[in-house]
Design a protein around this motif. Structure first.
Motif, short mmCIF file in Angstrom:
data_model
loop_
_atom_site.label_atom_id
_atom_site.label_comp_id
_atom_site.label_asym_id
_atom_site.label_seq_id
_atom_site.Cartn_x
_atom_site.Cartn_y
_atom_site.Cartn_z
N GLU A 87 23.97 62.53 55.01
CA GLU A 87 23.47 61.55 54.04
C GLU A 87 23.20 62.14 52.67
O GLU A 87 23.18 61.41 51.67
N LEU B 70 25.76 61.32 49.93
CA LEU B 70 25.86 59.98 49.34
C LEU B 70 25.52 60.02 47.85
O LEU B 70 24.56 60.68 47.45
N ALA C 141 23.98 58.36 44.39
CA ALA C 141 22.85 57.47 44.13
C ALA C 141 23.36 56.03 44.10
O ALA C 141 24.49 55.78 43.65
N GLY C 142 22.56 55.08 44.59
CA GLY C 142 22.94 53.67 44.57
C GLY C 142 23.15 53.16 43.16
O GLY C 142 23.99 52.31 42.90
N ARG D 54 23.78 54.69 39.22
CA ARG D 54 24.05 55.88 38.42
C ARG D 54 23.97 55.51 36.95
O ARG D 54 24.36 54.40 36.57
N VAL E 197 32.55 55.79 49.78
CA VAL E 197 31.62 54.97 49.00
C VAL E 197 32.37 54.48 47.77
O VAL E 197 33.01 55.26 47.07
N CYS F 264 32.19 52.18 44.11
CA CYS F 264 31.25 51.82 43.05
C CYS F 264 31.85 50.74 42.17
O CYS F 264 33.07 50.66 42.02
N TYR G 13 26.85 50.76 39.98
CA TYR G 13 26.28 50.50 41.30
C TYR G 13 27.23 50.98 42.39
O TYR G 13 28.42 50.65 42.36
N CYS G 14 26.70 51.71 43.35
CA CYS G 14 27.50 52.24 44.44
C CYS G 14 26.99 51.72 45.78
O CYS G 14 25.81 51.45 45.94
N THR H 206 26.31 52.07 49.94
CA THR H 206 25.58 53.07 50.70
C THR H 206 25.74 52.78 52.19
O THR H 206 26.23 51.72 52.58
N GLN I 215 24.05 54.31 56.31
CA GLN I 215 23.09 55.17 57.01
C GLN I 215 23.81 55.88 58.13
O GLN I 215 24.63 55.29 58.83
N ALA J 130 32.04 51.72 52.16
CA ALA J 130 30.70 51.25 51.76
C ALA J 130 30.81 50.75 50.32
O ALA J 130 30.72 51.52 49.37
#
Length: 154
Positions: free
Chosen positions: A52, A55, A57-58, A60, A96, A98, A102-103, A105, A107, A127
């Motif tokens: 994790e 990953l 950042a959600g 940027r 992932v 974007c 916004y990206c 994510t 778990q 994702a």
């Protein structure tokens, strides 16, 4: 001074509204979408394990391209007409995606429902910034509904 404050407030609100512009992902709609796609898909239920800390950042500050795929391993079941009955254990990767800053994510190590292209090696879980191909912790009722879709009942 009032004009600057109002402009700044509007700019902040517009940014927040943009962040909320995604529609809530719906697994049944995702199933219908892949059923119509020309590419073959797997519908998988199980656990994707990956680091994790890899990953992005959600959110940027700047968009600097798509992140590199994250190596992963999937252990679970594939969907058949009888439900999630086919063992599916495979090396995988998490891509992932974007949109602007916004990206998406995901778990690691939790049960999830995945819609993945069957013609990619390794199996690649996507994702996206608005979700839609990974559904964490689906209920038994949702898994039963997806099975019903597989049987032509959607």
């Amino acid at each position: 001074m009032k004009k600057v404050t109002l402009t700044l407030t509007f700019a902040l609100m517009a940014g927040q509204l943009q962040a909320l512009s995604c529609m809530r992902p719906d697994p049944v709609a995702a199933f219908a979408q892949i059923a119509q796609a020309p590419e073959p898909y797997y519908v998988l239920y199980g656990r994707l394990s990956f680091d994790e800390t890899a990953l992005p950042a959600g959110f940027r500050d700047t968009f600097d391209g798509e992140p590199a795929p994250i190596p992963a391993r999937f252990e679970g079941k594939g969907l058949t007409n009888a439900g999630f009955t086919s063992d599916f254990i495979s090396p995988a990767q998490l891509q992932v995606e974007c949109a602007a800053n916004y990206c998406g994510t995901a778990q690691s190590g939790i049960d999830a429902l995945f819609f993945v292209r069957a013609d990619q090696t390794p199996v690649t879980m996507i994702a996206g910034p608005c979700g839609g191909m990974i559904f964490p912790e689906p209920s038994q009722a949702l898994r039963d509904q997806i099975t019903a879709c597989m049987q032509g009942g959607c």
